[in-house]
Design a protein around this motif. Structure first.
Motif, PDB file in Angstrom:
ATOM      1  N   UNK A 183       0.636  -1.481   0.121  1.00  0.00           N
ATOM      2  CA  UNK A 183      -0.222  -0.241  -0.229  1.00  0.00           C
ATOM      3  C   UNK A 183       0.851   0.820   0.038  1.00  0.00           C
ATOM      4  N   UNK A 184       1.882   1.008   1.233  1.00  0.00           N
ATOM      5  CA  UNK A 184       2.819   2.476   0.977  1.00  0.00           C
ATOM      6  C   UNK A 184       3.620   2.874  -0.014  1.00  0.00           C
ATOM      7  N   UNK A 185       3.969   1.662  -1.148  1.00  0.00           N
ATOM      8  CA  UNK A 185       4.732   1.810  -2.085  1.00  0.00           C
ATOM      9  C   UNK A 185       3.672   2.448  -3.262  1.00  0.00           C
ATOM     10  N   UNK A 186       2.938   2.573  -3.282  1.00  0.00           N
ATOM     11  CA  UNK A 186       1.843   3.840  -4.459  1.00  0.00           C
ATOM     12  C   UNK A 186       0.997   4.785  -3.700  1.00  0.00           C
ATOM     13  N   UNK A 187       0.434   5.398  -1.960  1.00  0.00           N
ATOM     14  CA  UNK A 187      -0.134   5.736  -1.761  1.00  0.00           C
ATOM     15  C   UNK A 187       1.059   6.907  -1.421  1.00  0.00           C
TER      16      UNK A 187
END
Length: 275
Positions: free
Chosen positions: A61-65
């Motif tokens: 999740x964090x890699x995109x958002x």
């Protein structure tokens, strides 16, 4: 030094009162709550269970958002102050350009990193409460990954914010940077390989210049030290780096990128017309 911390404190107060910060908290806090509700820590996927499974999903999740949140909320930091004449007002006080610039960056780093880190800690606490085993090494290294990625994109955002004078242009530039880095995770590199017949080593070397790719591979290596999910690429990475050296590279390279662009932004900030 006192003025630097005062500028940081002022930026933190302004950010916590803004709507984007509330959305930022809701996104990462809400996602972690969603993980709890859906029973991520109780599931078994590809051999990952409990907290390992939770951290794996959180990484995806964090890699995109996270990068786009940092970019779109930070590029207006200086360009927005310039447009609203806040910069002129602030510089009327006995505050140096150095204190203003690095104070803003320090305050903004606190704002973008702490909510993500707290959401991670909250997930770990819940996983331990549910009976999971606390993976100390994985938690510490992944926290370092988050720290370095926040620093990387914060530096890029401040660089953009100093070289453009319009808030709208700064937002457009941030989207271009984000989309370009996402494209070079796989799509653009595969296209270059097929169209130009470049060697695998060249393609992988280009990929490792992308802080998003470095973060992704580094985070994957925490769960899969042999990088079996990456296929033949794993042999190149492990043979040329090794597991521990690559972890260190994945931590310190984004930090270098962030500091480089932040310092470059400060150089232009000093040299260009401020108002």
């Amino acid at each position: 030094m006192k003025n630097l911390f005062l500028i940081s404190k002022l930026d933190i107060k302004e950010s916590t009162r803004s709507r984007w910060f509330l959305v930022y908290l809701l996104v990462f806090g809400g996602l972690m709550a969603l993980f709890f509700i859906t029973g991520i820590t109780d599931s078994v996927v590809m051999g990952f269970t409990g907290l390992s499974r939770l951290l794996l999903v959180y990484m995806q999740v964090t890699i995109v958002i996270l990068p786009i949140f940092i970019l779109i909320t930070t590029v207006k930091s200086i360009s927005g102050d310039r447009e609203s004449a806040i910069l002129e007002y602030m510089l009327s006080f006995p505050v140096s350009l150095k204190e203003y610039y690095w104070g803003k960056m320090l305050g903004r780093f606190f704002i973008v990193f702490v909510p993500v880190f707290l959401a991670l800690i909250l997930g770990v606490i819940w996983g331990v409460f549910k009976g999971g085993e606390l993976p100390w090494k994985m938690l510490l290294v992944y926290s370092a990954f988050l720290f370095s990625m926040c620093a990387a994109f914060l530096g890029i955002a401040f660089f953009i914010s100093t070289i453009v004078k319009s808030h709208d242009v700064a937002l457009g530039a941030s989207f271009v940077v984000w989309i370009t880095l996402l494209a070079f995770l796989d799509i653009a590199l595969i296209g270059l390989m097929l169209a130009n017949r470049w060697s695998d080593e060249v393609i992988i070397s280009i990929a490792l210049l992308n802080p998003l790719e470095v973060f992704r591979v580094g985070a994957m290596s925490l769960f899969d030290p042999e990088l079996t999910v990456m296929g033949p690429v794993a042999y190149f990475l492990l043979d040329n780096f090794g597991h521990t050296p690559f972890i260190l590279y994945a931590i310190f390279y984004p930090l270098f990128v962030g500091f480089f662009f932040a310092a470059l932004g400060y150089y232009f900030f000093k040299k260009r017309d401020l108002l």
